[in-house]
Design a protein around this motif. Structure first.
Motif, PDB file in Angstrom:
ATOM      1  N   MET A 343       0.826  -1.060  -0.036  1.00  0.00           N
ATOM      2  CA  MET A 343       0.067   0.078   0.139  1.00  0.00           C
ATOM      3  C   MET A 343       0.920   1.176   0.147  1.00  0.00           C
ATOM      4  N   VAL A 344       0.623   2.197  -0.990  1.00  0.00           N
ATOM      5  CA  VAL A 344       1.577   3.278  -1.186  1.00  0.00           C
ATOM      6  C   VAL A 344       0.307   4.510  -0.905  1.00  0.00           C
ATOM      7  N   THR A 345       0.844   5.532  -0.091  1.00  0.00           N
ATOM      8  CA  THR A 345       0.011   6.716  -0.119  1.00  0.00           C
ATOM      9  C   THR A 345       0.938   7.969  -0.725  1.00  0.00           C
ATOM     10  N   LEU A 346       0.443   8.805  -1.329  1.00  0.00           N
ATOM     11  CA  LEU A 346       1.272  10.187  -1.775  1.00  0.00           C
ATOM     12  C   LEU A 346       0.642  11.191  -1.628  1.00  0.00           C
ATOM     13  N   SER A 347       1.210  12.202  -0.958  1.00  0.00           N
ATOM     14  CA  SER A 347       0.795  13.397  -0.175  1.00  0.00           C
ATOM     15  C   SER A 347       1.340  14.577  -1.089  1.00  0.00           C
ATOM     16  N   PRO A 348       0.899  15.490  -1.884  1.00  0.00           N
ATOM     17  CA  PRO A 348       1.435  16.245  -2.568  1.00  0.00           C
ATOM     18  C   PRO A 348       1.851  17.720  -1.878  1.00  0.00           C
ATOM     19  N   GLN A 366      -3.860   7.024  -3.016  1.00  0.00           N
ATOM     20  CA  GLN A 366      -3.615   5.600  -2.239  1.00  0.00           C
ATOM     21  C   GLN A 366      -3.495   4.646  -3.583  1.00  0.00           C
ATOM     22  N   LEU A 367      -2.168   3.876  -3.555  1.00  0.00           N
ATOM     23  CA  LEU A 367      -2.066   2.992  -4.561  1.00  0.00           C
ATOM     24  C   LEU A 367      -1.879   1.597  -3.783  1.00  0.00           C
ATOM     25  N   HIS A 368      -2.214   0.530  -4.600  1.00  0.00           N
ATOM     26  CA  HIS A 368      -2.087  -0.999  -4.064  1.00  0.00           C
ATOM     27  C   HIS A 368      -1.137  -1.722  -5.253  1.00  0.00           C
ATOM     28  N   LEU A 369      -0.102  -2.061  -4.644  1.00  0.00           N
ATOM     29  CA  LEU A 369       0.811  -2.647  -5.876  1.00  0.00           C
ATOM     30  C   LEU A 369       1.124  -4.243  -5.412  1.00  0.00           C
ATOM     31  N   VAL A 397       5.384  13.538  -0.431  1.00  0.00           N
ATOM     32  CA  VAL A 397       6.069  12.567   0.388  1.00  0.00           C
ATOM     33  C   VAL A 397       5.101  11.314   0.088  1.00  0.00           C
ATOM     34  N   LEU A 398       5.888  10.308   0.195  1.00  0.00           N
ATOM     35  CA  LEU A 398       5.491   8.830  -0.208  1.00  0.00           C
ATOM     36  C   LEU A 398       5.455   7.978   1.163  1.00  0.00           C
ATOM     37  N   LYS A 399       4.488   7.367   1.559  1.00  0.00           N
ATOM     38  CA  LYS A 399       4.636   6.620   2.510  1.00  0.00           C
ATOM     39  C   LYS A 399       4.098   5.208   2.091  1.00  0.00           C
ATOM     40  N   ALA A 400       4.769   4.149   2.343  1.00  0.00           N
ATOM     41  CA  ALA A 400       4.306   2.627   1.960  1.00  0.00           C
ATOM     42  C   ALA A 400       4.536   1.492   2.986  1.00  0.00           C
ATOM     43  N   SER A 401       3.827   0.490   2.943  1.00  0.00           N
ATOM     44  CA  SER A 401       4.049  -0.666   3.810  1.00  0.00           C
ATOM     45  C   SER A 401       3.480  -1.918   2.907  1.00  0.00           C
ATOM     46  N   PRO A 402       4.299  -2.838   2.742  1.00  0.00           N
ATOM     47  CA  PRO A 402       5.771  -2.790   2.914  1.00  0.00           C
ATOM     48  C   PRO A 402       6.536  -1.722   2.262  1.00  0.00           C
ATOM     49  N   PRO A 403       8.005  -1.649   2.650  1.00  0.00           N
ATOM     50  CA  PRO A 403       8.784  -0.795   1.960  1.00  0.00           C
ATOM     51  C   PRO A 403       8.805  -0.995   0.269  1.00  0.00           C
ATOM     52  N   VAL A 404       9.064   0.094  -0.505  1.00  0.00           N
ATOM     53  CA  VAL A 404       9.190   0.285  -1.722  1.00  0.00           C
ATOM     54  C   VAL A 404      10.622   1.098  -2.157  1.00  0.00           C
TER      55      VAL A 404
END
Length: 536
Positions: A343-348, A366-369, A397-404
């Motif tokens: 799961m990735v969240t991008l905040s501009p 929010q992205l799902h990879l 700012v990017l936040k992800a779990s697990p790491p990317v």
């Protein structure tokens, strides 16, 4: 007392020599043999070293005493030009003696050596191009220092002001290398500029792997059709390609065919290797329009165990007057995931939006990879931003779990640079610049934390929020603010000292037809084989 390091000791399954009680022991077929050298100072990494080197190798993933470099295939006009190794020594009291070696059938031969002065920099020019696809014996360079240094590699160094394709990366020290990697490239796209450039390989992506221990078993699983050796049919996607590398050996492969993209390709090994990826020469599939051009774009890939959960995407803007590939104020970014259900969240930042298809009413994405999935996306200025508004755009700012892994593709003259990892920022960093480029430094700090460059405070008015959450701020220093860097023989002309807690740094340099870019990785980071390394 010899420095023993921290965490569990290396085993003979993952090394050819090991340290035991301050002495170096030989490993043979996975079993520890007898001692081959007693260390007078310290033992680390299976060899005798200084106390300073042992301490760095126990927990510093930026500075070290052993590195592996490789002059990756470039366009034909550049292959015979020198590669610059740019080394800085942050110690205020001890010079570092550095030796650059190339392996031969009889051992390691010295090709250059010099002292890096305390608090200073040194440059080495070497020429050892790896032009072909396949398993190339003894093709890499080994860099050894008796005190920790920071190392940068610049392919086709532009010292003659005649380079047409160049690229730079920070070299990871041996203790920061790993056994699991994923590659990141731009899709192979032919354009008039690419097909007319001899040696551009139609804009191919490239993966270059360097062995660091004899008998290392490597398995490459490419995500696209791949040239794995000259004269061989292309290797199919998602089929394992095995190879055994000795220390200094290189495996170099290229994408094969229009649209082929090696992003997400896995490189697994039973011993640490150095992995580089990017593109031999690319224009991102665009035809040239004026003051822009094709270029090499290469970065050393950190092992997946050292990927991060949070990055600042701080855009490295092109120089004034260039003709943009992406559009004025826009940025081009790429994420690669290693694990399923990422799961990735991008905040501009204020004044920044994400490309159509990713935008939301809140601005946050929010992205799902999936494992191995690669996503390329763009940032661009808010169309409602008032003309001339004092708010630089393109950051997030990017936040992800697990790491990317996060990287950006540079505008105007292509290049590749990683995002700024926020886990451990540098609090005291000496860095040097190559001459003959128009430089830009992008500084990232935590909100309001003072930062000094060469003893002078970077004014607060130069910093802008990296996201609406305002946890981080970004400042951009231009060539005029950094000062002239024209003659590397003049001490301190091209050296800078960045100090102050909680910061990160990306650098970009541009010339008429070539460029380099790089991001300084964090230093006190997880060093394998520490327990929990892959999840911290």
């Amino acid at each position: 007392m010899p420095f023993e390091g921290s965490g569990p000791p290396p085993t003979c399954q993952s090394a050819s020599t090991v340290c035991n009680g301050g002495a170096v022991y030989e490993c043979d077929l996975g079993q520890m043999g007898g001692p081959i050298e007693t260390c007078s100072d310290a033992c680390s990494g299976g060899r005798c070293v200084s106390q300073a080197c042992a301490q760095a190798e126990a927990g510093d993933a930026l500075r070290g005493c052993r590195f592996y470099a490789v002059q990756i295939d470039n366009i034909d006009s550049e292959d015979g030009k020198s590669m610059m190794l740019l080394l800085t020594n942050a110690s205020s009291s001890s010079p570092a003696y550095v030796v650059v070696e190339a392996r031969s059938p009889t051992g390691w031969d010295q090709v250059a050596s010099d002292f890096v002065p305390a608090g200073g920099a040194a440059r080495f020019a070497v020429t050892r191009p790896v032009r072909d696809a396949g398993h190339i014996l003894e093709a890499a360079l080994r860099i050894t220092s008796d005190n920790p240094v920071l190392a940068v590699q610049l392919i086709s160094d532009d010292t003659d002001r005649l380079s047409n394709s160049s690229s730079g990366t920070v070299l990871l020290p041996a203790q920061a290398l790993g056994t699991a990697h994923r590659a990141l490239t731009f899709a192979e796209k032919e354009t008039t500029a690419v097909t007319s450039t001899v040696g551009a390989r139609n804009g191919a992506g490239v993966i270059t792997i360097v062995g660091t221990i004899d008998g290392t078993h490597v398995t490459l699983i490419p995500t696209a059709l791949t040239v794995v050796a000259a004269g061989m049919p292309p290797w199919p996607a998602m089929v394992a390609f095995p190879v055994t590398l000795d220390e200094g050996d290189v495996l170099q492969v290229f994408s094969s065919g229009p649209g082929a993209d090696l992003s997400g390709s896995t490189i697994d090994s039973d011993r640490p290797v150095a992995v580089f990826s990017g593109n031999v020469f690319t224009t991102y599939g665009a035809d040239l329009t004026g003051f822009n051009g094709g270029d090499m774009a290469i970065e050393q890939m950190p092992p997946t165990s050292n990927w991060a959960r949070e990055y600042v995407g701080a855009r490295l803007a092109p120089q004034n007057g260039c003709d943009s590939f992406f559009g004025l104020g826009r940025g081009s970014w790429q994420i690669v995931a290693s694990d399923q259900d990422t799961m990735v969240t991008l905040s501009p930042s204020p004044g920044t939006e994400f490309a159509q298809g990713l935008s939301t009413s809140s601005g946050m994405i929010q992205l799902h990879l999936k494992a191995g999935e690669s996503l390329r996306f763009s940032t661009f200025p808010d169309p409602n931003l008032a003309p001339g508004a004092d708010a630089p755009t393109g950051d997030f700012v990017l936040k992800a779990s697990p790491p990317v892994l996060l990287a950006q593709w540079l505008d105007c003259s292509p290049g590749l640079s990683l995002g700024v990892d926020t886990r451990f920022f540098q609090d005291d960093l000496l860095f040097a610049l190559p001459a003959n480029f128009e430089h830009q430094a992008v500084i990232v700090r935590r909100l309001g934390v003072p930062v000094q460059l060469d003893g002078e405070s970077v004014p607060t008015k130069m910093f802008f929020p990296a996201s609406t959450g305002q946890d981080y701020e970004v400042a951009r220093l231009t060539d005029s603010q950094l000062g002239p860097c024209l003659d590397t023989s003049v001490p301190d002309m091209c050296q800078h000292h960045l100090s102050g807690a909680a910061m990160g740094l990306s650098l970009r340099g541009m010339d008429i037809s070539c460029s380099y870019s790089l991001t300084i990785p964090p230093a006190p980071i997880c060093v394998l084989p520490a327990p929990g390394c892959e999840h911290f």
